[in-house]
Design an enzyme around this catalytic site. Structure first.
Site, short mmCIF file in Angstrom:
data_model
loop_
_atom_site.label_atom_id
_atom_site.label_comp_id
_atom_site.label_asym_id
_atom_site.label_seq_id
_atom_site.Cartn_x
_atom_site.Cartn_y
_atom_site.Cartn_z
N GLU A 1 -9.53 -10.14 -7.94
CA GLU A 1 -8.58 -9.04 -7.76
C GLU A 1 -7.48 -9.06 -8.83
O GLU A 1 -7.09 -8.01 -9.34
CB GLU A 1 -7.99 -9.09 -6.35
CG GLU A 1 -9.04 -8.76 -5.29
CD GLU A 1 -8.58 -8.99 -3.86
OE1 GLU A 1 -7.42 -9.39 -3.65
OE2 GLU A 1 -9.39 -8.76 -2.94
N HIS B 1 -1.78 -5.44 1.36
CA HIS B 1 -3.06 -6.12 1.07
C HIS B 1 -2.75 -7.52 0.54
O HIS B 1 -1.79 -7.71 -0.20
CB HIS B 1 -3.85 -5.36 0.00
CG HIS B 1 -4.99 -6.18 -0.53
ND1 HIS B 1 -6.22 -6.24 0.10
CD2 HIS B 1 -5.07 -7.04 -1.59
CE1 HIS B 1 -7.00 -7.10 -0.55
NE2 HIS B 1 -6.34 -7.58 -1.59
N LYS C 1 0.84 -1.21 0.00
CA LYS C 1 0.00 0.00 0.00
C LYS C 1 0.88 1.26 0.00
O LYS C 1 2.10 1.17 0.23
CB LYS C 1 -0.91 -0.05 1.23
CG LYS C 1 -1.92 -1.21 1.19
CD LYS C 1 -2.76 -1.23 2.46
CE LYS C 1 -3.81 -2.34 2.40
NZ LYS C 1 -4.66 -2.33 3.63
N TYR D 1 -12.60 -2.60 -3.06
CA TYR D 1 -13.09 -2.65 -1.68
C TYR D 1 -14.63 -2.58 -1.61
O TYR D 1 -15.17 -2.13 -0.60
CB TYR D 1 -12.47 -1.51 -0.87
CG TYR D 1 -11.04 -1.80 -0.40
CD1 TYR D 1 -10.72 -2.96 0.31
CD2 TYR D 1 -10.02 -0.89 -0.64
CE1 TYR D 1 -9.43 -3.22 0.75
CE2 TYR D 1 -8.72 -1.14 -0.20
CZ TYR D 1 -8.44 -2.31 0.49
OH TYR D 1 -7.15 -2.55 0.94
P1 DAT Z 1 -7.61 -7.15 5.30
O1 DAT Z 1 -6.82 -6.04 4.62
O2 DAT Z 1 -6.84 -7.78 6.42
O3 DAT Z 1 -8.16 -8.15 4.32
P2 DAT Z 1 -10.30 -6.06 5.47
O4 DAT Z 1 -10.54 -6.63 4.12
O5 DAT Z 1 -11.29 -6.36 6.54
O6 DAT Z 1 -8.86 -6.46 6.03
O7 DAT Z 1 -10.20 -4.47 5.38
C1 DAT Z 1 -9.54 -3.86 4.29
C2 DAT Z 1 -8.72 -2.71 4.80
O8 DAT Z 1 -9.59 -1.73 5.37
C3 DAT Z 1 -7.74 -3.06 5.92
O9 DAT Z 1 -6.54 -3.62 5.44
C4 DAT Z 1 -7.53 -1.73 6.56
C5 DAT Z 1 -8.90 -1.08 6.44
N1 DAT Z 1 -9.67 -1.28 7.67
C6 DAT Z 1 -10.27 -2.39 8.10
N2 DAT Z 1 -10.87 -2.23 9.27
C7 DAT Z 1 -10.64 -0.93 9.61
C8 DAT Z 1 -10.99 -0.11 10.71
N3 DAT Z 1 -11.69 -0.59 11.73
N4 DAT Z 1 -10.57 1.17 10.70
C9 DAT Z 1 -9.85 1.68 9.68
N5 DAT Z 1 -9.49 0.96 8.60
C10 DAT Z 1 -9.87 -0.31 8.57
MG MG Z 2 -9.61 -7.97 2.84
#
Ligand code: DAT
Ligand code: MG
Length: 169
Positions: free
Chosen positions: A146, A135, A29, A69
């Site tokens: 993706e 990521h 990132k 996302y």
């Molecule tokens: P990951 O990246 O582990 O797959 P995810 O898909 O649940 O996690 O979320 C995508 C991204 O969003 C994560 O890498 C960082 C951000 N994110 C997730 N939860 C968050 C939160 N509570 N506050 C801020 N950013 C968050």
């Molecule tokens: Mg994820």
């Protein structure tokens, strides 16, 4: 030749890659790029024994990030996540190998760096969930989506890894 055939098969039938040909999408990132962690992250996946099949430095558009996302669109942090992810270049990669999706997630650590064990990428190199440097796809199905979102078919290289016999028995 086999690689080319598998590539065409996976593309036409959207069957994905399985076994030693499983693929995942990994991205360093913008914070990881700014903090000069690209080499370290590449190094970890290389040393593990996975095969690099795609690599590029990209400035992601808002449209691409929204799609990437999409499942998180109703989360309160969604807008902040998009501006963070578009704040600078990202190193997009495709890695291949046995169980690469699950193993890459283990190598990354938990979403929140505070919950990530030392020795994982997030456990070693970051502090906050909103700046978690890497990521990785969370399933084989999301990896397929993706990879096709971030890469054109002709950006993925078919090459024979001469170390394969030393990695797989
Ligand atoms: P990951 O990246 O582990 O797959 P995810 O898909 O649940 O996690 O979320 C995508 C991204 O969003 C994560 O890498 C960082 C951000 N994110 C997730 N939860 C968050 C939160 N509570 N506050 C801020 N950013 C968050
Ligand atoms: Mg994820």
């Amino acid at each position: 030749m086999i690689c080319l055939f598998l590539s065409i098969f996976a593309y036409i039938f959207q069957s994905g890659w399985t076994g030693v040909n499983e693929r995942t999408f990994i991205a360093v990132k913008p914070d990881g790029v700014q903090r000069k962690l690209v080499g370290e992250i590449l190094h970890r996946f290389e040393r593990k024994g996975f095969k690099l099949v795609g690599l590029k430095l990209v400035q992601a558009s808002e449209e691409l990030l929204r799609e990437h996302y999409w499942d998180l669109r109703s989360k309160p942090f969604f807008t902040g996540l998009l501006s963070y992810m578009s704040s600078g270049p990202i190193v997009a990669m495709v890695w291949e190998g046995l169980d690469v999706v699950k193993t890459a997630r283990k190598m990354m650590g938990e979403t929140n760096p505070a919950d990530s064990l030392p020795g994982t990428i997030r456990g070693d190199y970051c502090v906050e969930v909103g700046r978690n440097v890497i990521h990785g796809s969370d399933s084989v199905e999301s990896a397929q989506k993706e990879i096709s979102l971030w890469f054109h078919q002709n950006e993925l290289q078919c090459w024979e890894n001469s170390a394969n016999h030393w990695i797989y028995n």
